[in-house]
Design an enzyme around this catalytic site. Structure first.
Site, PDB file in Angstrom:
ATOM      1  N   PHE A  12       0.835  -1.211   0.000  1.00 37.72           N
ATOM      2  CA  PHE A  12       0.000   0.000   0.000  1.00 37.72           C
ATOM      3  C   PHE A  12       0.875   1.269   0.000  1.00 37.72           C
ATOM      4  O   PHE A  12       0.895   2.034  -0.972  1.00 37.72           O
ATOM      5  CB  PHE A  12      -0.941  -0.063   1.213  1.00 37.72           C
ATOM      6  CG  PHE A  12      -1.559   1.244   1.604  1.00 37.72           C
ATOM      7  CD1 PHE A  12      -2.181   2.056   0.670  1.00 37.72           C
ATOM      8  CD2 PHE A  12      -1.540   1.657   2.937  1.00 37.72           C
ATOM      9  CE1 PHE A  12      -2.757   3.274   1.048  1.00 37.72           C
ATOM     10  CE2 PHE A  12      -2.115   2.861   3.324  1.00 37.72           C
ATOM     11  CZ  PHE A  12      -2.718   3.672   2.380  1.00 37.72           C
ATOM     12  N   ASN A  33       8.531  -9.440  -2.175  1.00 40.57           N
ATOM     13  CA  ASN A  33       8.202 -10.848  -2.465  1.00 40.57           C
ATOM     14  C   ASN A  33       6.690 -11.098  -2.518  1.00 40.57           C
ATOM     15  O   ASN A  33       6.250 -12.237  -2.546  1.00 40.57           O
ATOM     16  CB  ASN A  33       8.844 -11.781  -1.430  1.00 40.57           C
ATOM     17  CG  ASN A  33       8.181 -11.669  -0.070  1.00 40.57           C
ATOM     18  OD1 ASN A  33       7.433 -10.713   0.175  1.00 40.57           O
ATOM     19  ND2 ASN A  33       8.437 -12.613   0.811  1.00 40.57           N
ATOM     20  N   ARG A 106      26.874  -0.693   1.930  1.00 44.01           N
ATOM     21  CA  ARG A 106      27.739  -0.981   0.761  1.00 44.01           C
ATOM     22  C   ARG A 106      27.623   0.106  -0.295  1.00 44.01           C
ATOM     23  O   ARG A 106      28.586   0.452  -0.969  1.00 44.01           O
ATOM     24  CB  ARG A 106      27.386  -2.344   0.158  1.00 44.01           C
ATOM     25  CG  ARG A 106      28.041  -3.528   0.881  1.00 44.01           C
ATOM     26  CD  ARG A 106      27.858  -4.809   0.099  1.00 44.01           C
ATOM     27  NE  ARG A 106      26.463  -5.164  -0.087  1.00 44.01           N
ATOM     28  CZ  ARG A 106      25.699  -5.745   0.846  1.00 44.01           C
ATOM     29  NH1 ARG A 106      26.188  -6.034   2.031  1.00 44.01           N
ATOM     30  NH2 ARG A 106      24.449  -6.041   0.594  1.00 44.01           N
ATOM     31  N   TYR A 145       4.766  -7.438  16.190  1.00 40.96           N
ATOM     32  CA  TYR A 145       4.921  -6.293  15.287  1.00 40.96           C
ATOM     33  C   TYR A 145       5.627  -5.148  16.016  1.00 40.96           C
ATOM     34  O   TYR A 145       6.626  -4.612  15.526  1.00 40.96           O
ATOM     35  CB  TYR A 145       3.545  -5.855  14.787  1.00 40.96           C
ATOM     36  CG  TYR A 145       3.561  -4.677  13.841  1.00 40.96           C
ATOM     37  CD1 TYR A 145       4.132  -4.783  12.570  1.00 40.96           C
ATOM     38  CD2 TYR A 145       2.980  -3.453  14.191  1.00 40.96           C
ATOM     39  CE1 TYR A 145       4.135  -3.702  11.691  1.00 40.96           C
ATOM     40  CE2 TYR A 145       2.974  -2.379  13.322  1.00 40.96           C
ATOM     41  CZ  TYR A 145       3.554  -2.504  12.079  1.00 40.96           C
ATOM     42  OH  TYR A 145       3.544  -1.437  11.208  1.00 40.96           O
TER      43      TYR A 145
END
Ligand SMILES: NC(=O)c1ccc[n+]([C@@H]2O[C@H](COP(=O)([O-])OP(=O)(O)OC[C@H]3O[C@@H](n4cnc5c(N)ncnc54)[C@H](O)[C@@H]3O)[C@@H](O)[C@H]2O)c1
Length: 315
Positions: A12, A33, A106, A145
């Site tokens: 969303f 995913n 990185r 959560y």
């Protein structure tokens, strides 16, 4: 060209963020995913400046091309999702955040993580400033959560302090708008779906608990301002106008012209009684404040999502 990587970009909020970054001229790499997001949310974004990588960030992952900004949004966000996949939720907040911070390090990219007002738990301070440490039950069902997000914040600050990564933390308060799933269990999509289908609107408890609802465009504007600032400390982004759940149900019935009635159901465990952001810091540091009032935002949600998406079936 500036490149932004968005984890959770098919969700969303992530998909609205991709829209806004593309509109700014960025190249956008969406890593998702599809655990709780959908290809439908990003179907309109196919093009040479947008790419979707179907990767699970719980596993180590790499992106070779240069990245300037990393927006870390991947995580189940709706109670219906994180109560169904509690271990995934803890892993995405820990391993997923660790891998994404490593990627930002990185690439020497600016990293922004999507934290939440849930880090304040059932707050004993009202409204909640960023300096409040919260009141969370770590072993209750919602703890998966809340604690995943608290850990994620701690990890982000450690990467900043120990590794020098340029990090930011946004604490997002309840947000709504087009592309919320009709069955995701949160108040606004649930009430809209019920009102449009002529079903009773289910209000938990006596409906006196409050929430402050921010329209998605306001939120995304604040998030991009924060990413482009030099701020490392958490910043609340949300709409401080507070409504009871009962008031919200009544406004939605009125706006949809529905004949639905309101029914009351048992309050979920550890459901916060009040929730309202103190946005002084966002005002001061970013010059940000919300511009869209609840009624207008609900009208835009109705117009932008269409009957089919709001009800989960054809009109
Ligand atoms: N919507 C809100 O009101 C709100 C409030 C506070 C915080 N947030 C935070 O904002 C972020 C986005 O929330 P949302 O409402 O868009 O939720 P959402 O469920 O719509 O989006 C989350 C996205 O993350 C993806 N995802 C989940 N696990 C993944 C994994 N292991 N690897 C790759 N992708 C993965 C999902 O497929 C989905 O597309 C979350 O981090 C959430 O905690 C949202």
């Amino acid at each position: 060209m500036t490149t932004s990587l968005v984890t959770g970009g098919a969700g969303f909020l992530g998909s609205h963020l991709c829209d806004a970054l593309l509109a700014k001229g960025h190249r956008v790499i969406c890593v998702d995913n599809l655990e709780t997001g959908t290809l439908e949310n990003i179907a309109h974004l196919r093009g040479e400046r947008f790419v979707h990588l179907n990767l699970d960030i719980i596993e180590p992952y790499h992106v070779e091309e240069p990245v300037d900004y990393v927006y870390h949004f991947a995580s189940p966000a709706s109670p219906i999702d994180y109560l169904r996949i509690p271990l995934h939720t803890l892993k995405v907040g820990s391993y997923g955040t660790h891998h994404t911070l490593g990627l930002a390090k990185r690439h020497r990219a600016r990293f922004l993580t999507a934290s939440t007002s849930e880090v304040y738990g059932d707050p004993q301070v009202h409204p909640q400033p960023e300096s409040y440490w919260g009141h969370v039950n770590p072993i209750g069902p919602r703890g998966v959560y809340d604690e995943a997000k608290r850990f994620s914040e701690a990890l982000t600050m450690a990467y900043h302090r120990q590794q020098g990564v340029d990090t930011a933390i946004v604490r997002i308060f309840n947000t709504y708008g087009p592309r919320m799933r009709p069955h995701d269990g949160r108040a606004i999509p649930t009430f809209l779906r019920q009102a449009l289908q002529g079903q009773p609107l289910t209000v938990f408890g006596d409906g006196s608990q409050t929430r402050s609802f921010c329209y998605v465009d306001d939120l995304i504007r604040g998030i991009i301002l924060l990413a482009e600032s030099g701020c490392h400390e958490p910043v609340n982004i949300g709409n401080p106008n507070e409504f009871t759940l009962l008031e919200l149900a009544q406004v939605i019935i009125e706006l949809t012209g529905s004949r639905s009635e309101i029914v009351f159901a048992e309050l979920p465990v550890d459901d916060p009684q009040v929730r309202q952001p103190d946005i002084s810091k966002a005002r001061e540091l970013l010059g940000w404040e919300p511009a869209v009032a609840l009624r207008e935002g609900l009208e835009r949600t109705l117009a932008g999502a269409g009957h089919e998406r709001l009800t989960g079936r054809s009109a």
